[in-house]
Design a protein around this motif. Structure first.
Motif, mmCIF file in Angstrom:
data_model
loop_
_atom_site.group_PDB
_atom_site.id
_atom_site.type_symbol
_atom_site.label_atom_id
_atom_site.label_comp_id
_atom_site.label_asym_id
_atom_site.label_seq_id
_atom_site.Cartn_x
_atom_site.Cartn_y
_atom_site.Cartn_z
ATOM 1 N N MET A 1 0.843 -1.196 0.000
ATOM 2 C CA MET A 1 0.000 0.000 0.000
ATOM 3 C C MET A 1 0.875 1.241 0.000
ATOM 4 O O MET A 1 1.937 1.270 0.603
ATOM 5 N N SER A 2 0.401 2.252 -0.688
ATOM 6 C CA SER A 2 1.061 3.553 -0.661
ATOM 7 C C SER A 2 0.138 4.542 0.024
ATOM 8 O O SER A 2 -1.069 4.339 0.110
ATOM 9 N N LYS A 3 0.696 5.630 0.516
ATOM 10 C CA LYS A 3 -0.078 6.605 1.275
ATOM 11 C C LYS A 3 -0.084 7.929 0.527
ATOM 12 O O LYS A 3 0.925 8.332 -0.042
ATOM 13 N N LYS A 5 -1.758 12.163 0.467
ATOM 14 C CA LYS A 5 -2.458 13.245 1.154
ATOM 15 C C LYS A 5 -3.874 13.288 0.623
ATOM 16 O O LYS A 5 -4.103 13.218 -0.589
ATOM 17 N N ASN A 103 -2.127 12.186 8.676
ATOM 18 C CA ASN A 103 -0.974 11.502 8.063
ATOM 19 C C ASN A 103 -1.310 10.855 6.727
ATOM 20 O O ASN A 103 -0.577 9.988 6.247
ATOM 21 N N GLY A 104 -2.420 11.287 6.119
ATOM 22 C CA GLY A 104 -2.787 10.734 4.824
ATOM 23 C C GLY A 104 -3.591 9.450 4.955
ATOM 24 O O GLY A 104 -3.903 8.989 6.053
ATOM 25 N N VAL A 105 -3.938 8.867 3.806
ATOM 26 C CA VAL A 105 -4.701 7.622 3.771
ATOM 27 C C VAL A 105 -4.013 6.653 2.813
ATOM 28 O O VAL A 105 -3.214 7.039 1.959
ATOM 29 N N GLU A 106 -4.362 5.383 2.956
ATOM 30 C CA GLU A 106 -3.732 4.340 2.157
ATOM 31 C C GLU A 106 -4.431 4.182 0.808
ATOM 32 O O GLU A 106 -5.627 4.418 0.678
ATOM 33 N N LEU A 219 -9.686 4.649 6.461
ATOM 34 C CA LEU A 219 -8.453 5.322 6.030
ATOM 35 C C LEU A 219 -7.860 4.677 4.778
ATOM 36 O O LEU A 219 -6.648 4.550 4.627
ATOM 37 N N ILE A 220 -8.752 4.268 3.893
ATOM 38 C CA ILE A 220 -8.369 3.745 2.579
ATOM 39 C C ILE A 220 -9.052 4.619 1.531
ATOM 40 O O ILE A 220 -10.271 4.801 1.562
#
Length: 267
Positions: A1-3, A5, A103-106, A219-220
């Motif tokens: 997975m990448s994260k 913003k 902190n962003g999402v996946e 958070l995806i």
């Protein structure tokens, strides 16, 4: 997975910001008063001289007037920073709800073509009569791998067929196979776009749309969103004559350029 913003806003700790700004302003004011009194600035290369300077600064008081100046300036700077962060218009509970995006999402991605083959084969084995949809999914997943996409993007897909063949079940299996959350909107029960894009804050039952709530919960960033019976969706009309149709709500999310800068009606 990448994260990635996910929100155009900055998250600051207001108390920490206030303390840091106060310390900088107090030091600035003390330094200025020290120089006015003829205290010699320290030699940057001399450790003992730097300690002497810090001791001198600690002994300088700001007085009531100086503290009042610092307080006023701190208040103005904190307010301006909060406004620039993009969240100052929200209630405290809403700001806290969005804190999870700090902190962003996946992004869930398809890593290999072999993984794409396995996902498509698993769905096809359970629902072989849905082969046209599964074949499209399979080709899109393999293309995503070849393109090196950070996350899998499934373009809008319209499943058209007779009742009872499992269109909704296929969509649920898709989410499970991809390992992403799924949210559903019943177009016949929700005659307006509110389930998709949310309700503006002025309404008594205002809330965000279901896709955004799903992202906030898991958070995806790329969940599967299923709109059942889209062809049967009606249009809700307010007492002022404003129309709130599902079609209008979907357009801003289906068109890539507008979706890239989409704004939630509620937040």
């Amino acid at each position: 997975m990448s994260k990635i913003k996910f929100i155009e806003a900055e998250f600051h700790n207001a108390d920490k910001d206030r303390r840091a700004i106060r310390q900088r302003l107090e030091r600035f004011l003390k330094t200025r008063r020290a120089l006015e009194r003829g205290i010699v600035p320290p030699d940057p290369e001399d450790r003992d001289d730097r300690l002497r300077w810090e001791t001198e600064l600690m002994q300088i008081g700001l007085g009531r007037e100086g503290q009042d100046r610092v307080d006023r300036r701190v208040g103005r700077l904190v307010e301006r920073r909060a406004a620039a962060a993009g969240l100052s218009h929200l209630k405290l509970d809403d700001r806290r709800a969005l804190e999870v995006l700090r902190n962003g999402v996946e992004l869930i991605r398809i890593r290999t073509e072999h993984q794409a083959d396995e996902i498509a084969a698993g769905i096809h084995s359970g629902m072989p009569w849905m082969a046209p949809a599964t074949d499209l999914l399979w080709k899109l997943m393999r293309r995503s791998v070849r393109n090196g996409d950070a996350g899998f993007r499934l373009p809008p897909v319209l499943l058209d067929g007779p009742p009872g063949i499992g269109k909704s079940i296929w969509a649920r299996q898709l989410g499970t196979a991809l390992g992403v959350p799924r949210c559903g909107v019943e177009a016949t029960a929700e005659q307006a776009s509110f389930g998709i894009v949310g309700t503006q804050g002025g309404w008594s039952n205002a809330q965000p749309g279901r896709p955004l709530l799903t992202i906030l919960k898991h958070l995806i960033a790329n969940p599967v969103v299923v709109v059942n019976e889209a062809a049967e969706a009606g249009v809700a009309t307010s007492t002022k004559g404003n129309c709130f149709g599902l079609t209008e709500g979907l357009l801003s999310l289906l068109e890539p350029s507008s979706a890239a800068s989409w704004q939630c009606h509620y937040y």
